[in-house]
Design an enzyme around this catalytic site. Structure first.
Site, PDB file in Angstrom:
ATOM      1  N   ASP A 168       0.811  24.387   8.481  1.00  0.00           N
ATOM      2  CA  ASP A 168       1.486  23.920   7.314  1.00  0.00           C
ATOM      3  C   ASP A 168       2.369  24.842   6.672  1.00  0.00           C
ATOM      4  O   ASP A 168       2.586  24.882   5.501  1.00  0.00           O
ATOM      5  CB  ASP A 168       0.597  23.161   6.238  1.00  0.00           C
ATOM      6  CG  ASP A 168       1.387  22.410   5.169  1.00  0.00           C
ATOM      7  OD1 ASP A 168       2.210  21.625   5.509  1.00  0.00           O
ATOM      8  OD2 ASP A 168       0.954  22.589   4.195  1.00  0.00           O
ATOM      9  N   ARG A 248      14.402  15.606  13.882  1.00  0.00           N
ATOM     10  CA  ARG A 248      14.225  15.515  12.470  1.00  0.00           C
ATOM     11  C   ARG A 248      15.429  16.249  11.491  1.00  0.00           C
ATOM     12  O   ARG A 248      15.027  17.167  10.727  1.00  0.00           O
ATOM     13  CB  ARG A 248      12.919  16.062  11.973  1.00  0.00           C
ATOM     14  CG  ARG A 248      11.650  15.573  12.215  1.00  0.00           C
ATOM     15  CD  ARG A 248      10.336  16.116  11.580  1.00  0.00           C
ATOM     16  NE  ARG A 248       9.298  15.337  12.242  1.00  0.00           N
ATOM     17  CZ  ARG A 248       7.968  15.446  11.664  1.00  0.00           C
ATOM     18  NH1 ARG A 248       7.563  16.364  10.897  1.00  0.00           N
ATOM     19  NH2 ARG A 248       6.893  14.864  12.324  1.00  0.00           N
TER      20      ARG A 248
END
Length: 380
Positions: A168, A248
């Site tokens: 993350d 993305r």
């Protein structure tokens, strides 16, 4: 952003683009008083001209950046009303460090007295009303990234981000409930998660003049289908260069996203992805395929408060598809998406040019970190 070569007119490859419009001809007068439903194609070649680029005045004085973003982040003032904070140390923490300035609660305009690499051992949390101004030096953040958590009015300008490691770990993580953010003229590459992630009800954000490279999952907007609060997200992305990044550019759930005058090339899966209830307005961008030819992708997901799954909507106005690019666009009827925003419903003006070789040349050389001097402070 720099000078450009004379433009050569190209035609839009709209054979596979049911929502595509012809390339408009400058000047553009976008706003509530003059909104063309469909730009009229030229009847002859327009005159040769260099692009009219945004932000030509923001380097005239130190604080001229404040409040000058185009798009949804247009009201972002950063540390306009605070004193200067001078970064004198490349240490991760301690007196004179970037972390020490960013954690302070008062408004600050943060500038650098040193160039080099800051090795971050943990996320660097940025508090509200901060400008992190990298002009005049070359500063790279590595190891971890910036976290903009429950903050507002933050400007990040002219920094490099590279080599973020860990689960993350994003280059710039904007969550939760942050607003009025402007990321301008930054270079981002090679992080273990995203380069920029905008999730958990963060909104009114502009990403401009940035260079993205050497990466997989570049930019996520909207966390996952369970976070229906992300319906508030509004993001503008313009004059950015997505340079061979895999996917993305961005991927969007729920939010409203305006893309204009970006250059995306050689993606590995897709260029732009619309998922559950997203609305993406793609305007005068350049999509140049490599091996993968389809620019736009749609994914179907079920919102937590709905009975049936849905996808998003993409409108393409004046986009340029080259090197065999297929748009992959679907009609609103096909996607089942009943609503689509137009940028002029949210802000009155923005600087957009036809997607030409001139624009491509400028973005190749002038997106990302730039060797520009730190402007002088002008005292009233």
């Amino acid at each position: 952003m720099g000078n450009a070569h004379p433009r050569r007119r190209r035609t839009n490859n709209s054979a596979n683009a049911p929502n595509a419009y012809p390339v408009p001809v400058p000047p553009y007068n976008y706003g509530p008083s003059a909104r063309p439903a469909v730009p009229v194609p030229p009847t002859s070649n327009p005159p040769q001209m260099a692009p009219s680029l945004p932000y030509g005045h923001v380097d005239s004085s130190l604080r001229a950046l404040a409040g000058q973003a185009e798009g949804f982040g247009r009201s972002t003032i950063g540390g306009l009303h605070g004193p200067l904070y001078h970064v004198t140390s490349l240490a991760d923490d301690g007196p004179g460090s970037l972390r020490d300035g960013c954690r302070r609660k008062e408004p600050l305009w943060i500038v650098f007295e040193v160039s080099g690499t800051i090795q971050l051992s943990s996320y660097l949390n940025v508090s509200s009303y901060k400008t992190i101004d990298g002009r005049g030096q070359r500063v790279k953040l590595t190891g971890k990234g910036l976290r903009l958590k429950e903050c507002e009015h933050v400007i990040v300008c002219n920094l490099e981000f590279e080599g973020g490691r860990g689960d993350d770990v994003d280059g710039i993580q904007i969550k939760p409930k942050s607003k009025h953010i402007w990321i301008d003229r930054c270079s981002l590459r090679d992080y273990d998660d995203g380069l920029i992630d905008i999730t958990r009800e963060s909104t009114d954000i502009t990403i401009s003049r940035c260079h993205f490279s050497q990466h997989d999952k570049t930019m996520l907007i909207g966390a996952d289908p369970s976070h229906v609060g992300d319906r508030c997200i509004r993001v503008t992305i313009h004059h950015c260069f997505f340079d061979g990044t895999r996917q993305r550019h961005p991927r969007v759930r729920y939010g409203k996203v305006h893309l204009y005058n970006n250059y995306t090339r050689n993606w590995g899966i897709y260029a732009v992805c619309a998922s559950v209830e997203s609305q993406i307005y793609s305007q005068c961008n350049i999509y140049e395929a490599g091996e993968k030819k389809v620019a736009f992708k749609y994914l179907t997901e079920k919102a937590a408060d709905k009975d049936e799954a849905s996808t998003g909507c993409i409108v393409s106005e004046g986009d340029l598809y080259i090197n065999g690019t297929q748009s992959g666009l679907m009609t609103q009827r096909t996607t089942g998406q009943s609503s689509m925003f137009h940028p002029s419903e949210h802000y009155p003006t923005w600087t957009v040019e036809a997607p030409t070789d001139s624009l491509k040349h400028v973005l190749l050389h002038c997106a990302g970190w730039q060797c520009v001097p730190l402007p002088a402070e002008v005292t009233p």
